[in-house]
Design a protein around this motif. Structure first.
Motif: not given
Length: 110
Positions: A14-38
């Motif tokens: 999750x942190x890696x997905x957020x750090x990849x775009x630190x100024x962006x706003x991220x929502x659940x579905x996007x983070x599920x896809x980028x982190x591979x987590x359910x």
């Protein structure tokens, strides 16, 4: 102020997905896809990171009936958390690096 968190593999994803775009706003579905987590793994992590001061959370300002979907919660690393997240991910990467092949070969023949 941020409090210390336990760095598990899912938290690191999750942190890696957020750090990849630190100024962006991220929502659940996007983070599920980028982190591979359910969702059942992701959302408790987001709640824990928010409570610990690592994330800012804001709700999308929309009319759900006009858009045809519920409002999204957006997450972003706090300015204080960004350098800590980068450092913790770098430390984890260093701890999990495998030894170069020539080092392993030397140890096997010794």
């Amino acid at each position: 102020m941020i409090t210390e968190i336990r760095m598990t593999v899912p938290v690191a994803r999750v942190l890696a997905a957020l750090v990849a775009d630190p100024t962006g706003d991220h929502y659940g579905m996007e983070l599920m896809q980028s982190s591979g987590l359910p969702s059942g793994t992701l959302y408790p992590i987001l709640a824990r990171l928010t409570e610990a001061g690592w994330l800012e959370k804001r709700w999308e300002e929309i009319d759900p009936s006009a858009v045809g979907r519920p409002a999204r919660a957006y997450y972003r690393l706090t300015p204080a958390a960004l350098p800590v997240a980068r450092r913790r991910l770098a430390e984890l990467h260093e701890q999990t690096r495998t030894a170069p092949a020539h080092t392993v070969a030397k140890e096997a023949t010794a």
